[in-house]
Design a protein around this motif. Sequence first.
Motif, PDB file in Angstrom:
ATOM      1  N   GLY A 177      -1.958   6.644  -5.718  1.00  8.09           N
ATOM      2  CA  GLY A 177      -1.583   7.041  -4.471  1.00  8.09           C
ATOM      3  C   GLY A 177      -0.507   6.253  -4.054  1.00  8.09           C
ATOM      4  O   GLY A 177       0.617   6.789  -3.432  1.00  8.09           O
ATOM      5  N   LYS A 178      -0.434   4.912  -4.241  1.00  7.58           N
ATOM      6  CA  LYS A 178       0.617   4.004  -3.802  1.00  7.58           C
ATOM      7  C   LYS A 178       1.703   4.592  -4.296  1.00  7.58           C
ATOM      8  O   LYS A 178       2.998   4.491  -3.514  1.00  7.58           O
ATOM      9  CB  LYS A 178       0.314   2.630  -4.580  1.00  7.58           C
ATOM     10  N   TRP A 235      -2.637  -0.923   6.077  1.00  8.57           N
ATOM     11  CA  TRP A 235      -2.794  -1.383   4.708  1.00  8.57           C
ATOM     12  C   TRP A 235      -1.587  -2.074   4.436  1.00  8.57           C
ATOM     13  O   TRP A 235      -0.558  -1.741   4.667  1.00  8.57           O
ATOM     14  CB  TRP A 235      -2.944  -0.306   3.535  1.00  8.57           C
ATOM     15  N   ASN A 266      -3.702   6.559   8.052  1.00  6.83           N
ATOM     16  CA  ASN A 266      -4.415   6.397   7.005  1.00  6.83           C
ATOM     17  C   ASN A 266      -5.891   6.536   7.413  1.00  6.83           C
ATOM     18  O   ASN A 266      -6.389   5.514   8.121  1.00  6.83           O
ATOM     19  CB  ASN A 266      -4.176   4.993   6.156  1.00  6.83           C
ATOM     20  N   ASN A 284      -8.386   1.780   5.768  1.00 12.07           N
ATOM     21  CA  ASN A 284      -8.212   0.403   5.306  1.00 12.07           C
ATOM     22  C   ASN A 284      -7.416  -0.359   6.091  1.00 12.07           C
ATOM     23  O   ASN A 284      -6.178  -0.306   6.169  1.00 12.07           O
ATOM     24  CB  ASN A 284      -7.809   0.279   3.847  1.00 12.07           C
ATOM     25  N   ASP A 333      -2.325   9.297   4.542  1.00 12.95           N
ATOM     26  CA  ASP A 333      -2.842   8.836   3.471  1.00 12.95           C
ATOM     27  C   ASP A 333      -4.233   8.901   3.404  1.00 12.95           C
ATOM     28  O   ASP A 333      -4.991   8.235   4.360  1.00 12.95           O
ATOM     29  CB  ASP A 333      -2.584   7.232   3.035  1.00 12.95           C
ATOM     30  N   TYR A 390      -9.266   7.859   0.933  1.00 15.56           N
ATOM     31  CA  TYR A 390     -10.742   7.272   0.788  1.00 15.56           C
ATOM     32  C   TYR A 390     -11.263   8.500   1.612  1.00 15.56           C
ATOM     33  O   TYR A 390     -12.490   8.314   2.056  1.00 15.56           O
ATOM     34  CB  TYR A 390     -10.933   6.082   1.862  1.00 15.56           C
ATOM     35  N   SER A 397      -8.524   6.853  -7.542  1.00 17.89           N
ATOM     36  CA  SER A 397      -8.849   5.591  -7.563  1.00 17.89           C
ATOM     37  C   SER A 397     -10.302   4.897  -6.639  1.00 17.89           C
ATOM     38  O   SER A 397     -11.008   4.155  -7.095  1.00 17.89           O
ATOM     39  CB  SER A 397      -7.985   4.498  -6.815  1.00 17.89           C
ATOM     40  N   LYS A 398     -10.499   5.555  -5.612  1.00 18.17           N
ATOM     41  CA  LYS A 398     -11.372   5.298  -4.548  1.00 18.17           C
ATOM     42  C   LYS A 398     -12.560   6.361  -4.817  1.00 18.17           C
ATOM     43  O   LYS A 398     -13.666   6.224  -4.974  1.00 18.17           O
ATOM     44  CB  LYS A 398     -11.064   5.447  -3.330  1.00 18.17           C
ATOM     45  N   ARG A 456      -4.597   4.874 -12.520  1.00 19.28           N
ATOM     46  CA  ARG A 456      -3.423   5.133 -11.890  1.00 19.28           C
ATOM     47  C   ARG A 456      -3.247   6.518 -11.927  1.00 19.28           C
ATOM     48  O   ARG A 456      -2.157   7.093 -12.201  1.00 19.28           O
ATOM     49  CB  ARG A 456      -2.158   4.387 -12.629  1.00 19.28           C
TER      50      ARG A 456
HETATM   51  C1  LIG Z   1      -5.141   2.861   2.208  1.00 24.75           C
HETATM   52  C2  LIG Z   1      -4.599   2.709   0.756  1.00 24.75           C
HETATM   53  N1  LIG Z   1      -3.747   3.728   0.369  1.00 24.75           N
HETATM   54  C3  LIG Z   1      -3.330   3.500  -0.847  1.00 24.75           C
HETATM   55  C4  LIG Z   1      -4.055   2.763  -1.797  1.00 24.75           C
HETATM   56  C5  LIG Z   1      -3.495   2.794  -3.348  1.00 24.75           C
HETATM   57  O1  LIG Z   1      -4.300   3.564  -4.214  1.00 24.75           O
HETATM   58  P1  LIG Z   1      -4.060   3.835  -5.474  1.00 24.75           P
HETATM   59  O2  LIG Z   1      -4.781   3.006  -6.506  1.00 24.75           O
HETATM   60  O3  LIG Z   1      -4.489   5.386  -5.574  1.00 24.75           O
HETATM   61  O4  LIG Z   1      -2.627   3.693  -5.745  1.00 24.75           O
HETATM   62  C6  LIG Z   1      -4.861   1.863  -1.429  1.00 24.75           C
HETATM   63  C7  LIG Z   1      -5.351   0.882  -2.431  1.00 24.75           C
HETATM   64  O5  LIG Z   1      -6.144  -0.150  -2.142  1.00 24.75           O
HETATM   65  C8  LIG Z   1      -5.317   1.908  -0.044  1.00 24.75           C
HETATM   66  O6  LIG Z   1      -6.023   1.017   0.205  1.00 24.75           O
END
Ligand SMILES: Cc1ncc(COP(=O)(O)O)c(C=O)c1O
Length: 310
Positions: free
Chosen positions: A20-21, A45, A91, A95, A124, A127, A157-158, A166
């Motif tokens: 997602g990043k 975040w 988001n 987080n 975003d 989660y 990822s989550k 990735r």
């Molecule tokens: C709020 C938030 N967005 C995006 C990400 C990125 O996640 P990814 O592993 O899918 O790149 C994270 C990862 O910790 C996150 O906490």
Amino acid sequence: MLEENGISCNADHILLTPGGKNAIYLAVNAILNPDEEVIVLDPSWVSYEPIIQAAGGRCVKVKLDYQTQYRITKEKLEEAYSERTRLLIINYPNNPTGCILHEDEADILEAFLLEHPEVYLLSDEVYETLVYDGNKSVSMAARARVSERVITVNGFSKSAAMTGWRMGYMVSNEEVFKTAYKLYTHSLSCMSGFLQKGAVHAFACKRETEEMRRIYEQRRNMFIGILNGTKGVHCNLPEGAFYAWVYFDVKGMDSFAMCDYLMENAGVVGMPGSAYGEESVCCMRFSFAAATEDLERAAKNIKAAIEKLG
Ligand SMILES: Cc1ncc(COP(=O)(O)O)c(C=O)c1O
């Protein structure tokens, strides 16, 4: 997407990314021109601001308050808005705070976008599947009147604990997709076929992901139950994600000092609230994506270390 969160989208406008990043990185770079502004809701975040800066933009922080459970208000958004505002990043589930997006806050965001037709919203939602107590976090792209200007980011990822794979994705309108795709083709080319197959399989693992969510919920209840039974410590039950956002009412210590103290005296590592922009109160973020026995030991050690302070 339509089935899970009401987002109606064109499959040709979904971009698969390495996490997602990277989707956030591409979307921000596709939308932003130099010196334009992006509104970010704090606590936030840690990667949004550097991504915005790397794209030549300016990050404008909206400080949401611990005392009001970090609820969004129209006044705060309007205060941060300027003629240079091009994007708002949200988001939820959040987080670090664990808050989800409620309908009344989604109404405020929708009204803000309708008021400012040149502004995009990046949502975003990495989660998304980790929400507790039978609740649901609103997806802004499900709001038909503004969906054209919402970019939704998600990933595996989550929701499927596939962090190292990735795998992430973004969905947007055609204009944003086309620019993001140009950046993508000339940097990443594509995602490996076997990773894509793994991710598709994760969609079919509904039972397993629900089981994981249920275990997180139990860990959340246990971890926060122990901490809330400690004088000078308070934590709202996170509505989503897997973080406990814990408030310490201890005189003379900021969140950095508290981190050091708990590392030395409880053997527990957490993140200081100031890393997420929370400077006004002493908060720390702990992850409850760990083994139940370890979490129980950690919570008891934190409790003993705080009680030692008197
Ligand atoms: C709020 C938030 N967005 C995006 C990400 C990125 O996640 P990814 O592993 O899918 O790149 C994270 C990862 O910790 C996150 O906490």
